[in-house]
Enzyme design. Structure first.
Site, PDB file in Angstrom:
ATOM      1  N   ASP A  12       0.843  -1.195   0.000  1.00  0.00           N
ATOM      2  CA  ASP A  12       0.000   0.000   0.000  1.00  0.00           C
ATOM      3  C   ASP A  12       0.877   1.243   0.000  1.00  0.00           C
ATOM      4  O   ASP A  12       2.096   1.152   0.079  1.00  0.00           O
ATOM      5  CB  ASP A  12      -0.901   0.010   1.246  1.00  0.00           C
ATOM      6  CG  ASP A  12      -0.081   0.019   2.534  1.00  0.00           C
ATOM      7  OD1 ASP A  12       0.210   1.121   3.031  1.00  0.00           O
ATOM      8  OD2 ASP A  12       0.304  -1.067   3.032  1.00  0.00           O
ATOM      9  N   ASP A  25       0.717   3.608   2.424  1.00  0.00           N
ATOM     10  CA  ASP A  25       0.577   4.208   3.740  1.00  0.00           C
ATOM     11  C   ASP A  25      -0.546   5.250   3.667  1.00  0.00           C
ATOM     12  O   ASP A  25      -1.529   5.025   2.959  1.00  0.00           O
ATOM     13  CB  ASP A  25       1.913   4.792   4.223  1.00  0.00           C
ATOM     14  CG  ASP A  25       1.991   4.887   5.744  1.00  0.00           C
ATOM     15  OD1 ASP A  25       1.731   3.866   6.402  1.00  0.00           O
ATOM     16  OD2 ASP A  25       2.293   5.966   6.263  1.00  0.00           O
TER      17      ASP A  25
END
Length: 289
Positions: A209, A211
């Site tokens: 991802d 973050d």
């Protein structure tokens, strides 16, 4: 010396396929029980030792992982070259979910973990200026490229305590001011302990991802992370399968000195060392003690 490859599997990676004569083995250490049993076998003529860092079923949080026991047990089992695979968030647009990053630096923001095998009664200071082994990082990069994985060589891993993900303010600080590249919760103190145990260590960050800093992605979405993590685990198994062929069965001394890290590190004079602590260091520092 014979090569023994250790694999520390992160979130989503709980087993390694294809090992010949493989079995789950329990290991006792003076630092307590490791995260789980160790899956030990042979691949392409090279002995491999696998440990799921969080335990099968993901029973350990990042803070409760028994890091000292895990590294001590790897050393007891004869591991010479240790590869860490872990799920991370990314602070860089170009390091996208599904990409791998061969980490070469760390920023340690953890605070609730034992970070050294040494202490009162036997003091040692090892250098972690360059905390990963370039030789193993070369192998990790080559294995990833051979598997068709998009891989980035070099990056700074921000190790946070967790288990919560970052606030937006923290995410921006780590990215814009501290210049970190990926963020995770488990490579520290693991890398420091591996250096104390004189193990060559490489860190492979598997990006899940962006973050919370990314304007188009917002906060971390655990459902999306799990989906990406599943794909990353499949890629990681392919990468691991290529390591024996790249490292070979016969191992020379590390040209970067990882396996001699304690050479001048232990400062406590022999007559002043604590006997109980020295006994606990039999695997980690037996070469020097």
């Amino acid at each position: 010396m014979q090569t023994v490859i250790g694999i520390m599997g992160g979130s989503g990676l709980y087993e390694i396929a294809g090992l010949e004569g493989a079995e789950w083995v329990s290991v006792d250490t003076p630092w307590g029980a490791p995260s789980d049993h160790f899956f030990i076998g042979t691949l392409n003529g090279v002995r491999m030792v696998f440990l799921p860092r969080h335990g099968r079923g993901h029973v350990h949080s990042p803070s409760s992982v028994p890091y000292r026991a895990n590294i001590d047990a790897m050393k007891r089992l004869g591991v010479t070259d240790l590869f860490s695979l872990s799920a991370t968030g990314s602070f860089r647009e170009e390091m996208a979910p599904g990409d791998f990053v061969v980490v070469d630096q760390f920023i340690d923001r953890t605070y609730a973990r034992e970070k050294s095998f040494f202490g009162p009664g036997c003091v040692a200071h090892v250098s972690v200026a360059h905390p990963t082994c370039p030789r193993l990082s070369d192998a990790a990069q080559a294995a990833a490229e051979a598997e068709g994985i998009r891989v980035h060589r070099g990056g700074t891993y921000l190790a946070m305590e967790g288990p919560q993900f970052s606030t937006l303010a923290e995410s921006k600080m780590y990215r814009e001011i501290w210049n970190a590249d990926v963020i995770g919760m488990t490579n520290m103190p693991e890398a420091k302990l591996a250096r104390e145990a004189e193990l060559c260590y490489a860190s492979i960050a598997m990006v899940t991802d962006y973050d919370s800093w990314h304007p188009d992605h917002g906060e971390v979405d655990v459902t999306k992370i799990i989906a990406t993590m599943t794909g990353n685990a499949d890629k990681a198994r392919g990468l691991v399968a290529r390591l024996p062929g790249l490292l070979g069965a016969d191992r020379a001394d590390c040209p970067h000195g990882c396996d001699k890290a304690l050479e001048f590190a232990i400062l406590t004079r022999a007559e002043h060392r604590d006997a109980d602590l020295v006994a606990k260091l039999d695997a980690v520092a037996g070469r020097m003690l």
